[in-house]
Enzyme design. Structure first.
Site, PDB file in Angstrom:
ATOM      1  N   LEU A 161       0.827  -1.210   0.000  1.00  0.00           N
ATOM      2  CA  LEU A 161       0.000   0.000   0.000  1.00  0.00           C
ATOM      3  C   LEU A 161       0.859   1.257   0.000  1.00  0.00           C
ATOM      4  CD1 LEU A 161      -2.953  -0.972   2.374  1.00  0.00           C
ATOM      5  CD2 LEU A 161      -2.862  -0.909  -0.122  1.00  0.00           C
ATOM      6  N   ASP A 173      10.417   3.739   5.826  1.00  0.00           N
ATOM      7  CA  ASP A 173      10.352   2.283   6.001  1.00  0.00           C
ATOM      8  C   ASP A 173      11.678   1.886   6.627  1.00  0.00           C
ATOM      9  OD1 ASP A 173       9.860  -0.624   5.620  1.00  0.00           O
ATOM     10  OD2 ASP A 173       8.279   0.066   4.287  1.00  0.00           O
ATOM     11  N   HIS A 223      -8.819  -8.183  10.602  1.00  0.00           N
ATOM     12  CA  HIS A 223      -8.456  -9.259  11.530  1.00  0.00           C
ATOM     13  C   HIS A 223      -8.637  -8.845  12.999  1.00  0.00           C
ATOM     14  CE1 HIS A 223      -7.588 -11.781   8.217  1.00  0.00           C
ATOM     15  NE2 HIS A 223      -6.917 -10.769   7.669  1.00  0.00           N
ATOM     16  N   SER A 251      14.047   0.151   5.261  1.00  0.00           N
ATOM     17  CA  SER A 251      15.113   0.295   4.258  1.00  0.00           C
ATOM     18  C   SER A 251      14.459   0.288   2.888  1.00  0.00           C
ATOM     19  CB  SER A 251      16.104  -0.874   4.363  1.00  0.00           C
ATOM     20  OG  SER A 251      15.404  -2.091   4.133  1.00  0.00           O
ATOM     21  N   LEU A 305       1.021   3.046   7.721  1.00  0.00           N
ATOM     22  CA  LEU A 305       0.884   1.740   7.067  1.00  0.00           C
ATOM     23  C   LEU A 305       1.970   0.786   7.541  1.00  0.00           C
ATOM     24  CD1 LEU A 305       0.458   3.065   3.406  1.00  0.00           C
ATOM     25  CD2 LEU A 305      -1.384   2.307   4.921  1.00  0.00           C
ATOM     26  N   GLY A 306       3.005   1.319   8.142  1.00  0.00           N
ATOM     27  CA  GLY A 306       4.161   0.492   8.519  1.00  0.00           C
ATOM     28  C   GLY A 306       3.810  -0.488   9.622  1.00  0.00           C
ATOM     29  N   GLY A 307       4.378  -1.660   9.520  1.00  0.00           N
ATOM     30  CA  GLY A 307       4.169  -2.658  10.570  1.00  0.00           C
ATOM     31  C   GLY A 307       4.085  -4.052  10.001  1.00  0.00           C
ATOM     32  N   TYR A 310      -1.639 -10.981  15.320  1.00  0.00           N
ATOM     33  CA  TYR A 310      -1.686  -9.806  14.436  1.00  0.00           C
ATOM     34  C   TYR A 310      -2.987  -9.033  14.668  1.00  0.00           C
ATOM     35  CZ  TYR A 310      -2.582  -7.417   9.963  1.00  0.00           C
ATOM     36  OH  TYR A 310      -2.910  -6.495   8.990  1.00  0.00           O
TER      37      TYR A 310
END
Ligand code: NAI
Ligand code: 15L
Length: 266
Positions: A14, A33, A113, A35, A70-72, A136
């Site tokens: 995304l 991010d 989820h 990297s 969105l990171g994770g 998660y």
């Protein structure tokens, strides 16, 4: 228009599409991010950092008036992995937002989820109980709780988007109901950053699919009207695969296969 929009998870599925799709929303886009980010355009900044690193996240968030988080960890994994990215990472993000010289408005990429163990025969809205379908999913419930607490205590506004399945196309029969097109996601993000008062809503991130388990009436004030419909892919999916048996986990629960997964041990 936002002055500086931070997109975390910018090399992910995304993140990559948001890098282009959200260009009109901000004067500058800060991409982050762990990297792998290269070739910053004139309107872009690149910051590599691990969300588990508190000081790095403080520097990352400073000065941003909008964040698309969105990171994770984006699928089931060991507790250690989930904890670093989605528990410590979310704590670090909200602490950084609280300390920042500019209070950002945040989009938290939650997930279906968080409610995955509800049956597909149920219709949910923002008031439905969470029923996470794994570690998660639990981490996404935690993220929503952090958003709520930082709103009530400090007035930091967050849209918690329980994203269904945001891919170019639905990939199986379940996703005919959970699919959200990229365009509908961009339109939602735009509404979140332009509505005068956001608060801290729970939003189900799905297109206007004919088959639907989720009711977004509580967030009608956002003025978000998704346009796409997964139904147009039904024939294609029927041609590619048989529908799952009625008692299969992917046909029973909203979270599909995640509900049948065990605990991932390290
Ligand atoms: P993705 O896995 O492709 O991207 C996630 C990004 O986060 C990756 O680039 C990864 O390097 C980065 N990341 C992971 N751990 C990190 C850490 N500790 N520090 C810094 N960066 C880290 O996932 P995708 O599909 O792009 O999803 C984005 C977000 O939306 C995720 O939070 C996911 O849980 C959520 N989501 C996505 C759905 C979808 O259909 N794509 C559905 C429901 C939720
Ligand atoms: C998610 O939360 C995942 O990040 C994504 O990869 C898909 O598995 C999606 O849910 C889904 O349920 O289809």
């Amino acid at each position: 228009m936002l002055k500086k929009l931070l997109i975390t998870g910018a090399t992910g599925n995304l993140g990559v599409v948001c890098r282009e799709g959200l260009k009109p929303l901000a004067e500058t886009i800060r991409l982050s991010d762990r990297s792998g980010l290269t070739d910053a355009a004139e309107h872009e900044e690149i910051v590599h950092c691990d969300l588990g690193d508190k000081h790095a996240v403080e520097a990352l968030v400073e000065g941003c008036d909008g964040i698309v988080h969105l990171g994770g960890q984006s699928v089931e994994a060991t507790w250690e992995t989930v904890r670093n990215a989605n528990i410590d990472g979310v704590f670090n993000l909200y602490e950084a937002a609280r300390k920042s010289s500019v209070t950002p408005r945040i989009i938290f990429a939650s997930s279906n989820h968080a409610i995955g163990f509800h049956k597909q025969t149920e219709r949910l809205d923002a008031n439905s109980l969470t029923r996470p379908d794994g570690l998660y999913g639990v981490s996404k419930v935690f993220g929503e709780a952090m958003a709520s607490m930082y709103y009530d205590k400090f007035g930091i506004e967050t849209a918690c988007v329980r994203i269904g399945s945001c891919f170019p196309e639905p990939r199986n029969h379940r996703m005919l109901a959970t699919w959200m097109s990229h365009d509908d996601f961009f339109a939602l993000i735009k509404r979140v950053f332009t509505v005068p008062r956001l608060g801290c809503p729970i939003i189900y991130g799905a297109s206007a699919n004919s088959e639907s388990w989720w009711d977004n009436r509580e967030v009608a004030y956002l003025g978000w009207e998704p346009k796409d419909n997964g139904e147009k892919f039904r024939e294609k999916i029927d041609a590619e695969m048989d529908p799952p048996p009625a008692d299969d986990v992917t046909a029973v629960y909203q979270g599909g296969a995640f509900c049948g997964d065990g605990i991932h041990e390290s």
